[in-house]
Design a protein around this motif. Structure first.
Motif, PDB file in Angstrom:
ATOM      1  N   UNK A   1       0.811  -1.201   0.000  1.00  0.00           N
ATOM      2  CA  UNK A   1       0.000   0.000   0.000  1.00  0.00           C
ATOM      3  C   UNK A   1       0.853   1.264   0.000  1.00  0.00           C
ATOM      4  N   UNK A   2       2.169   1.092   0.194  1.00  0.00           N
ATOM      5  CA  UNK A   2       3.071   2.243   0.126  1.00  0.00           C
ATOM      6  C   UNK A   2       3.407   2.606  -1.321  1.00  0.00           C
ATOM      7  N   UNK A   3       3.032   1.727  -2.260  1.00  0.00           N
ATOM      8  CA  UNK A   3       3.243   2.037  -3.673  1.00  0.00           C
ATOM      9  C   UNK A   3       2.408   3.250  -4.070  1.00  0.00           C
ATOM     10  N   UNK A   4       2.834   3.925  -5.118  1.00  0.00           N
ATOM     11  CA  UNK A   4       2.032   5.031  -5.633  1.00  0.00           C
ATOM     12  C   UNK A   4       0.699   4.477  -6.144  1.00  0.00           C
ATOM     13  N   UNK A   5      -0.299   5.362  -6.268  1.00  0.00           N
ATOM     14  CA  UNK A   5      -1.619   4.920  -6.715  1.00  0.00           C
ATOM     15  C   UNK A   5      -1.550   4.258  -8.089  1.00  0.00           C
ATOM     16  N   UNK A   6      -0.758   4.841  -8.988  1.00  0.00           N
ATOM     17  CA  UNK A   6      -0.655   4.277 -10.338  1.00  0.00           C
ATOM     18  C   UNK A   6       0.022   2.908 -10.318  1.00  0.00           C
ATOM     19  N   UNK A   7       1.070   2.750  -9.515  1.00  0.00           N
ATOM     20  CA  UNK A   7       1.754   1.463  -9.422  1.00  0.00           C
ATOM     21  C   UNK A   7       0.875   0.425  -8.750  1.00  0.00           C
ATOM     22  N   UNK A   8       0.124   0.862  -7.746  1.00  0.00           N
ATOM     23  CA  UNK A   8      -0.778  -0.060  -7.062  1.00  0.00           C
ATOM     24  C   UNK A   8      -1.844  -0.562  -8.029  1.00  0.00           C
ATOM     25  N   UNK A   9      -2.433   0.363  -8.792  1.00  0.00           N
ATOM     26  CA  UNK A   9      -3.434  -0.026  -9.779  1.00  0.00           C
ATOM     27  C   UNK A   9      -2.836  -0.961 -10.826  1.00  0.00           C
ATOM     28  N   UNK A  10      -1.628  -0.684 -11.246  1.00  0.00           N
ATOM     29  CA  UNK A  10      -0.957  -1.511 -12.251  1.00  0.00           C
ATOM     30  C   UNK A  10      -0.762  -2.929 -11.745  1.00  0.00           C
ATOM     31  N   UNK A  11      -0.432  -3.074 -10.472  1.00  0.00           N
ATOM     32  CA  UNK A  11      -0.163  -4.394  -9.895  1.00  0.00           C
ATOM     33  C   UNK A  11      -1.422  -5.139  -9.494  1.00  0.00           C
ATOM     34  N   UNK A  12      -2.417  -4.402  -8.952  1.00  0.00           N
ATOM     35  CA  UNK A  12      -3.548  -5.077  -8.318  1.00  0.00           C
ATOM     36  C   UNK A  12      -4.914  -4.704  -8.898  1.00  0.00           C
TER      37      UNK A  12
ATOM     38  N   UNK B   1       6.995 -12.549  -6.525  1.00  0.00           N
ATOM     39  CA  UNK B   1       6.925 -11.098  -6.510  1.00  0.00           C
ATOM     40  C   UNK B   1       7.513 -10.578  -5.198  1.00  0.00           C
ATOM     41  N   UNK B   2       8.398  -9.563  -5.289  1.00  0.00           N
ATOM     42  CA  UNK B   2       9.104  -9.088  -4.092  1.00  0.00           C
ATOM     43  C   UNK B   2       8.146  -8.528  -3.052  1.00  0.00           C
ATOM     44  N   UNK B   3       6.962  -8.059  -3.494  1.00  0.00           N
ATOM     45  CA  UNK B   3       5.988  -7.533  -2.540  1.00  0.00           C
ATOM     46  C   UNK B   3       5.106  -8.614  -1.941  1.00  0.00           C
ATOM     47  N   UNK B   4       5.075  -9.790  -2.586  1.00  0.00           N
ATOM     48  CA  UNK B   4       4.156 -10.850  -2.171  1.00  0.00           C
ATOM     49  C   UNK B   4       4.864 -12.199  -2.146  1.00  0.00           C
ATOM     50  N   UNK B   5       5.914 -12.358  -1.358  1.00  0.00           N
ATOM     51  CA  UNK B   5       6.662 -13.619  -1.367  1.00  0.00           C
ATOM     52  C   UNK B   5       5.862 -14.761  -0.758  1.00  0.00           C
ATOM     53  N   UNK B   6       5.549 -15.766  -1.553  1.00  0.00           N
ATOM     54  CA  UNK B   6       4.853 -16.939  -1.068  1.00  0.00           C
ATOM     55  C   UNK B   6       5.034 -18.056  -2.083  1.00  0.00           C
ATOM     56  N   UNK B   7       4.905 -19.276  -1.624  1.00  0.00           N
ATOM     57  CA  UNK B   7       5.123 -20.425  -2.501  1.00  0.00           C
ATOM     58  C   UNK B   7       3.957 -20.578  -3.477  1.00  0.00           C
ATOM     59  N   UNK B   8       4.202 -21.362  -4.544  1.00  0.00           N
ATOM     60  CA  UNK B   8       3.163 -21.595  -5.537  1.00  0.00           C
ATOM     61  C   UNK B   8       1.967 -22.302  -4.925  1.00  0.00           C
ATOM     62  N   UNK B   9       2.227 -23.295  -4.065  1.00  0.00           N
ATOM     63  CA  UNK B   9       1.126 -24.039  -3.451  1.00  0.00           C
ATOM     64  C   UNK B   9       0.306 -23.146  -2.517  1.00  0.00           C
ATOM     65  N   UNK B  10       0.985 -22.248  -1.799  1.00  0.00           N
ATOM     66  CA  UNK B  10       0.269 -21.317  -0.916  1.00  0.00           C
ATOM     67  C   UNK B  10      -0.593 -20.368  -1.727  1.00  0.00           C
TER      68      UNK B  10
END
Length: 385
Positions: free
Chosen positions: A36-47, A96-105
């Motif tokens: 959520x610290x990303x800029x609004x445009x980057x946040x929209x681009x990602x999510x 993704x560096x912002x969302x580190x988690x395994x494929x199964x998770x």
């Protein structure tokens, strides 16, 4: 010999230390990195969702979250949105560096979050059911006594105004189908044979039926049928068609509600579903066809915007899931699309293949009666143009 053993032990210990350091790094990253610290445009681009709408969504889902996992709901929702938005392989999303988690998770989280979205936000896909709601959809007019009963958000939701935008009176939605590609089902599946999913375009898919309003919001969704099913075949057993038949039957003769859907020639002409004139011979019929085509185009644009926002639904991405899970993903994406659209956020559509069905629609029995009544209604409407 002893030196070799010692060297191997040292190398093994160094590798263990590196693994532990890496694990500590990702744990700290998960705790300290705030998407959520990303800029609004980057946040929209990602999510795909604005930050405030995303926070609100997470808050609404939280009381219903029952997945047993140490991963915070925020991370699971954001990872799911990232996958929906980009259609990337789950392993790539998990790294993704912002969302580190395994494929199964990620796989487990995505299914759980999709179910939550459908359960909690399913009312975002709502077909107008009452006479007053239909009147608002058709004309945009709200009687004073009705307006007092509706809060401002609901009034905005139903203020579709097909007539003022397209010039087609009494329209409550445009209907069509689109194909969402899925991986080829198991060839030994008896209940759902492989051939049922191979569509006429030559790829495996789910044929998704939907109705949209002029804002490109979806008011009805049906993702139950495999890709080889014809649009008219889906419509024949649609819950929405049954609802419209009951509504038509219950209305007293002479007081029929003059409201209908508009669809292409892949659909049967019925009192509640108007299609184009096959071979227009008068200026009024040609004018009707032109207005009809312009208004019906909104459902094609809605599909294009939906797939542009949530690229996991694109033909070339291909959902690697069963029909049931794929349908869940489609429903979740449509709900999120509606939330974004109602918030006034626009997006250019990707080129969406127009799913024209040129097969002749054969009617018999009661269906033939409906067709004849539909012909009378259409002819009466054309005469007013």
């Amino acid at each position: 010999m002893e030196e070799d053993i010692l060297l191997l032990l040292l190398l093994e210990e160094e590798e263990n230390l590196e693994n532990r350091d890496r694990a500590r790094y990702f744990r700290s990253l998960r705790d300290s990195t705030d998407p959520f610290a990303l800029s609004e445009s980057e946040f929209m681009k990602n999510f795909r969702l604005p930050r405030d709408i995303c926070r609100s969504l997470i808050d609404d889902l939280r009381p219903h979250d029952q997945q047993k996992t140490s991963l915070p709901l925020t991370i699971r929702v954001l990872a799911t949105l990232n996958f929906f938005g980009h259609g990337s392989y789950q392993k790539c999303v998990g790294n993704n560096c912002n969302l580190p988690m395994s494929q199964s998770s990620l796989s487990r989280s995505m299914r759980a979050v999709a179910k939550l979205i459908v359960k909690v936000k399913g009312e975002e896909i709502k077909f107008p059911s009452s006479t007053e709601e239909e009147n608002i959809v058709r004309t945009g007019y709200v009687h004073t006594c009705v307006l007092k009963q509706l809060d401002s958000s609901k009034f905005t939701e139903f203020n579709f105004r097909f007539f003022t935008k397209y010039g087609i009176k009494s329209t409550i939605g445009a209907i069509d189908c689109t194909h969402v590609a899925i991986i080829a089902p198991a060839s030994n599946n008896i209940e759902r044979p492989l051939g049922l999913y191979l569509n006429r375009k030559g790829f495996y898919s789910i044929n998704v039926e939907a109705v949209c309003d002029h804002r490109l919001c979806f008011t009805f969704l049906n993702a139950k049928f495999p890709g080889a099913t014809h649009d008219s075949g889906i419509w024949a057993t649609s819950d929405l068609r049954e609802h419209l038949i009951r509504q038509h039957t219950n209305d007293s003769v002479g007081h029929r509600r003059q409201s209908w859907l508009i669809g292409d020639q892949g659909y049967p002409l019925e009192p509640w579903l108007l299609t184009p004139v096959g071979n227009p011979s008068t200026s009024q019929e040609r004018k009707y066809n032109k207005l009809h085509c312009t208004a019906r185009n909104c459902v094609e644009r809605a599909f294009g915007v939906l797939k542009s926002r949530f690229r996991c639904l694109l033909k070339h991405r291909v959902l690697h899931y069963s029909h049931e899970t794929s349908a869940l993903i489609i429903s979740s994406c449509v709900i999120l699309h509606n939330i974004i659209t109602k918030a006034g956020i626009t997006m250019h559509a990707v080129d969406n293949e127009v799913e024209e069905d040129s097969d002749h629609v054969v009617n018999s029995g009661d269906c033939l009666q409906y067709t004849r009544e539909g012909e009378r209604i259409r002819a009466r409407y054309i005469s007013t143009l």
